[in-house]
Design a protein around this motif. Structure first.
Motif, mmCIF file in Angstrom:
data_model
loop_
_atom_site.group_PDB
_atom_site.id
_atom_site.type_symbol
_atom_site.label_atom_id
_atom_site.label_comp_id
_atom_site.label_asym_id
_atom_site.label_seq_id
_atom_site.Cartn_x
_atom_site.Cartn_y
_atom_site.Cartn_z
ATOM 1 N N LEU A 116 39.591 62.497 36.843
ATOM 2 C CA LEU A 116 40.169 61.660 37.878
ATOM 3 C C LEU A 116 41.033 60.584 37.241
ATOM 4 O O LEU A 116 40.523 59.705 36.543
ATOM 5 C CB LEU A 116 39.054 61.012 38.699
ATOM 6 N N PRO A 117 42.356 60.609 37.437
ATOM 7 C CA PRO A 117 43.226 59.558 36.884
ATOM 8 C C PRO A 117 43.471 58.437 37.884
ATOM 9 O O PRO A 117 43.345 58.623 39.102
ATOM 10 C CB PRO A 117 44.523 60.323 36.611
ATOM 11 N N SER A 118 43.825 57.263 37.385
ATOM 12 C CA SER A 118 44.241 56.161 38.247
ATOM 13 C C SER A 118 44.997 55.146 37.395
ATOM 14 O O SER A 118 44.942 55.183 36.163
ATOM 15 C CB SER A 118 43.045 55.489 38.934
ATOM 16 N N GLY A 119 45.671 54.227 38.048
ATOM 17 C CA GLY A 119 46.412 53.207 37.320
ATOM 18 C C GLY A 119 46.956 52.149 38.258
ATOM 19 O O GLY A 119 46.964 52.322 39.481
ATOM 20 N N ALA A 120 47.383 51.024 37.691
ATOM 21 C CA ALA A 120 47.937 49.936 38.495
ATOM 22 C C ALA A 120 48.838 49.076 37.627
ATOM 23 O O ALA A 120 48.693 49.020 36.399
ATOM 24 C CB ALA A 120 46.819 49.085 39.097
#
Length: 432
Positions: A116-120
């Motif tokens: 599961l990837p994510s970023g901000a």
């Protein structure tokens, strides 16, 4: 294909399409919370009250008052385990006595491993800051064997969502932060299940449903910081998803053969709202205590509404639920911080309504993590979690060809046992 014949085979499909948006390895129903490695390390116990881009998903006010920019990227490896077992599921074909559904009575690890990837990213201009978070909050894949006892209610299922959250935050005073965001979300669902032919001597037919679409919700939040105490509250709206897709039916024989083919349809469902309250207290120069409570509005997932040519609503009857978390951050030295936490989450599914495609239950999440500042600009985060699930009944009765002369009830009697998940995450934060 005529509308009448479409209704015959689709009447067995609508409940299965409903399940395309439910079920996950380790979070409540189909919600995944791994949007921050820092947060995972303390079991997501202080996110709405913390500051910086790692809290952007939980509270859009978290970036208010920033000076300069900050970005973060994360990836979580999710490794679920468990058994879904038959305790005597029965199929009742027309004009036939009830019989065992047959097939492999134990399905091990039906929920696939995943990443599961994510970023901000965010940038502050004094009192005002703008940010953007990209995440995948509703995401899972299940994979039952073609000879599984659960094949009529669950075969292969995939749900992918991508949430884009543009955010604006303002430091109204040095203590009070406010923020608001849009949640622009894409959903892509595909699932399959087997369909029984009217004679037990014939092989099963098969059905594949798929749909996708873009929809939008919103988030608002506030934080108050005074001395060693930080408080945060936020609200994330429900998103009503409208998926445009198709249903493909194959392999039906005899009187049902006319139902084979592909037909276009639409489906509508809603994700839950979230009301989040969080507190962080700096007990000493090194130790920070965290706590967080989340109320999930799963009652929004009450029905699946199907458009033409089906024109039906399928009840889901999910209930609102809670999660509770507590954790600590301990600064070993200015470069190195360690974390730990525990979280309890209640399932929104109800006894008597739990499907093999949704083997969800109450769970405990035990987590630990660390951060290390490689330089003044770069920090590396790592976290690990063990999630333990309570054994639960799988007991939702369904029917193929419901409402027709070919109606074939499946009286489901199964259990979820020995279920757990490991989650390992890495991330990095950069200031610029």
């Amino acid at each position: 294909m005529k509308l009448t014949s479409g209704r015959v085979f689709l009447s067995s499909a609508v409940s299965f399409f409903a399940m395309a948006v439910a079920g996950s390895a380790h979070a409540q129903a189909f919600y995944l919370q791994e949007q921050s490695v820092r947060g995972q390390g303390r079991a997501f116990s202080g996110e709405a009250a913390d500051t910086g881009v790692d809290s952007l998903w939980w509270n859009p006010a978290s970036i208010a008052g920033m000076e300069g920019g900050e970005a973060a990227v994360h990836a979580s490896a999710i490794l679920p385990r468990g058994k879904v077992s038959d305790n005597g599921t029965v199929i009742v074909r027309p004009a036939s006595a009830p019989a065992s559904v047959g097939g492999d009575p134990v399905e091990k690890n039906p929920i696939d491993n995943g990443v599961l990837p994510s970023g901000a990213i965010a940038y502050g201009f004094g009192k005002v800051a703008v940010g953007l978070a990209v995440s995948a909050p509703y995401n899972f894949t299940t994979n039952y064997a073609e000879d599984s006892w659960a094949r009529y209610t669950a075969d292969k299922t995939k749900l992918r969502t991508f949430d884009i959250q543009p955010t604006l935050a303002v430091a109204v005073t040095p203590e009070l932060y406010l923020g608001a965001a849009l949640n622009i979300e894409h959903a892509d669902a595909t699932l399959g299940n087997y369909l029984p032919n009217l004679s037990a001597l014939l092989p099963d037919g098969h059905q594949t449903l798929s749909g996708k679409g873009w929809d939008m919700g919103w988030s608002v939040g506030a934080q108050y910081h005074t001395g060693p105490l930080s408080l945060g509250v936020s609200y994330k709206s429900s998103i009503k998803h409208k998926l445009k897709g198709t249903v493909l039916t194959e392999g039906l024989l005899g009187p049902l053969a006319g139902q084979n083919g592909e037909i276009a349809t639409r489906a509508t469902f809603s994700t839950p709202w979230q009301a989040i309250g969080s507190v962080r207290y700096k007990a000493t120069d090194r130790l920070t205590l965290n706590a967080q409570v989340v109320r999930y509005g799963w009652s929004k997932f009450d029905t699946i509404d199907l458009g033409a040519p089906i024109n039906a609503s399928i009840p889901e009857d999910y209930k609102n639920s809670w999660s509770y978390a507590a954790g600590i951050d301990y600064m070993v030295n200015p470069e190195w911080t360690v974390r730990a936490g525990v979280q309890y989450g209640g399932t929104p599914t109800r006894d008597g309504e739990r499907d093999a495609r949704v083997p969800d239950s109450n769970r405990w999440n035990f987590s630990a993590g660390t951060s290390y500042a490689v330089s003044k600009a770069i920090t590396v985060d790592a976290a690990a979690s063990y999630i333990s699930f309570k054994d639960a009944a799988i007991d939702r009765t369904t029917a193929a060809y419901a409402g027709t002369a070919a109606q074939t009830p499946i009286l489901v009697n199964g259990t979820l046992t020995d279920a757990s998940a490991l989650v390992f995450s890495l991330g990095a934060r950069v200031k610029f």
